[in-house]
Design a protein around this motif. Structure first.
Motif, PDB file in Angstrom:
ATOM      1  N   TRP A  60      -6.706   3.682  -5.678  1.00  0.00           N
ATOM      2  CA  TRP A  60      -6.496   2.409  -6.373  1.00  0.00           C
ATOM      3  C   TRP A  60      -5.081   2.346  -6.937  1.00  0.00           C
ATOM      4  O   TRP A  60      -4.888   2.291  -8.150  1.00  0.00           O
ATOM      5  CB  TRP A  60      -7.483   2.233  -7.525  1.00  0.00           C
ATOM      6  N   THR A  64      -0.045  -1.590  -5.395  1.00  0.00           N
ATOM      7  CA  THR A  64      -0.590  -2.510  -4.387  1.00  0.00           C
ATOM      8  C   THR A  64      -1.676  -3.409  -4.962  1.00  0.00           C
ATOM      9  O   THR A  64      -2.391  -4.063  -4.210  1.00  0.00           O
ATOM     10  CB  THR A  64      -1.182  -1.717  -3.201  1.00  0.00           C
ATOM     11  N   THR A  67      -5.481  -1.985  -3.979  1.00  0.00           N
ATOM     12  CA  THR A  67      -6.020  -1.935  -2.620  1.00  0.00           C
ATOM     13  C   THR A  67      -5.456  -0.726  -1.879  1.00  0.00           C
ATOM     14  O   THR A  67      -4.337  -0.293  -2.138  1.00  0.00           O
ATOM     15  CB  THR A  67      -5.663  -3.219  -1.839  1.00  0.00           C
ATOM     16  N   LEU A  68      -6.236  -0.211  -0.959  1.00  0.00           N
ATOM     17  CA  LEU A  68      -5.789   0.914  -0.138  1.00  0.00           C
ATOM     18  C   LEU A  68      -4.613   0.494   0.734  1.00  0.00           C
ATOM     19  O   LEU A  68      -4.544  -0.647   1.183  1.00  0.00           O
ATOM     20  CB  LEU A  68      -6.922   1.391   0.771  1.00  0.00           C
ATOM     21  N   ASP A  69      -3.728   1.428   0.965  1.00  0.00           N
ATOM     22  CA  ASP A  69      -2.653   1.154   1.906  1.00  0.00           C
ATOM     23  C   ASP A  69      -2.383   2.406   2.730  1.00  0.00           C
ATOM     24  O   ASP A  69      -2.667   3.527   2.314  1.00  0.00           O
ATOM     25  CB  ASP A  69      -1.394   0.631   1.211  1.00  0.00           C
ATOM     26  N   ALA A  70      -1.837   2.181   3.911  1.00  0.00           N
ATOM     27  CA  ALA A  70      -1.641   3.259   4.884  1.00  0.00           C
ATOM     28  C   ALA A  70      -0.659   4.337   4.427  1.00  0.00           C
ATOM     29  O   ALA A  70      -0.941   5.526   4.616  1.00  0.00           O
ATOM     30  CB  ALA A  70      -1.197   2.669   6.221  1.00  0.00           C
ATOM     31  N   ARG A  72       0.090   5.612   1.469  1.00  0.00           N
ATOM     32  CA  ARG A  72      -0.488   6.523   0.481  1.00  0.00           C
ATOM     33  C   ARG A  72      -1.610   7.361   1.075  1.00  0.00           C
ATOM     34  O   ARG A  72      -1.744   8.542   0.764  1.00  0.00           O
ATOM     35  CB  ARG A  72      -0.955   5.737  -0.730  1.00  0.00           C
ATOM     36  N   LEU A 104       6.425   4.156   3.207  1.00  0.00           N
ATOM     37  CA  LEU A 104       6.787   2.951   2.438  1.00  0.00           C
ATOM     38  C   LEU A 104       8.033   2.285   3.007  1.00  0.00           C
ATOM     39  O   LEU A 104       8.139   1.059   2.996  1.00  0.00           O
ATOM     40  CB  LEU A 104       7.010   3.324   0.962  1.00  0.00           C
ATOM     41  N   LEU A 107       6.606   0.775   6.555  1.00  0.00           N
ATOM     42  CA  LEU A 107       5.546  -0.219   6.483  1.00  0.00           C
ATOM     43  C   LEU A 107       5.660  -1.133   5.265  1.00  0.00           C
ATOM     44  O   LEU A 107       4.959  -2.144   5.190  1.00  0.00           O
ATOM     45  CB  LEU A 107       4.179   0.473   6.461  1.00  0.00           C
TER      46      LEU A 107
END
Length: 108
Positions: A60, A64, A67-70, A72, A104, A107
């Motif tokens: 968390w 962001t 929200t989940l992100d690629a 991390r 980061l 993307l």
């Protein structure tokens, strides 16, 4: 808004509780040797605490909006894999950081 009396009561009680937990180990036990089973379990304290501190930042992240992100998730997976297979903490941290910053940068 909490009133000042309640706030100070909570602060004092938390301080006493923290002092009590530390006093059990330093004041009561003192220089007596701890049993082997306790020393064995105390070795895993940092290993248990660190994931509890890092996991919310991966799952968390505030950056962001929760929200989940690629980037991390990829950094977490790389760090875990390198740490598990090489048993080298510094290498795991460095490769995880490079993966995070690289992800980061690529993307966003």
């Amino acid at each position: 808004m909490i009133d000042k009396t309640s706030l100070w009561i909570v602060i004092i009680l938390l301080g006493l509780g923290s002092f009590g937990l530390r006093f059990v180990f330093t004041g009561l036990i003192g220089d007596r040797p701890l049993p082997a089973w306790m020393l064995r379990h105390l070795r895993y304290t940092a290993v248990a605490v660190l994931p509890g501190l890092v996991a919310p930042l991966v799952v968390w992240p505030a950056a962001t909006g929760g929200t989940l992100d690629a980037p991390r998730m990829a950094a977490a997976i790389i760090t875990l894999a390198v740490g598990y297979f090489t048993r080298n903490v510094i290498l795991a941290i460095v490769l995880g950081a490079l993966t995070l910053y690289g992800g980061l940068a690529l993307l966003g």
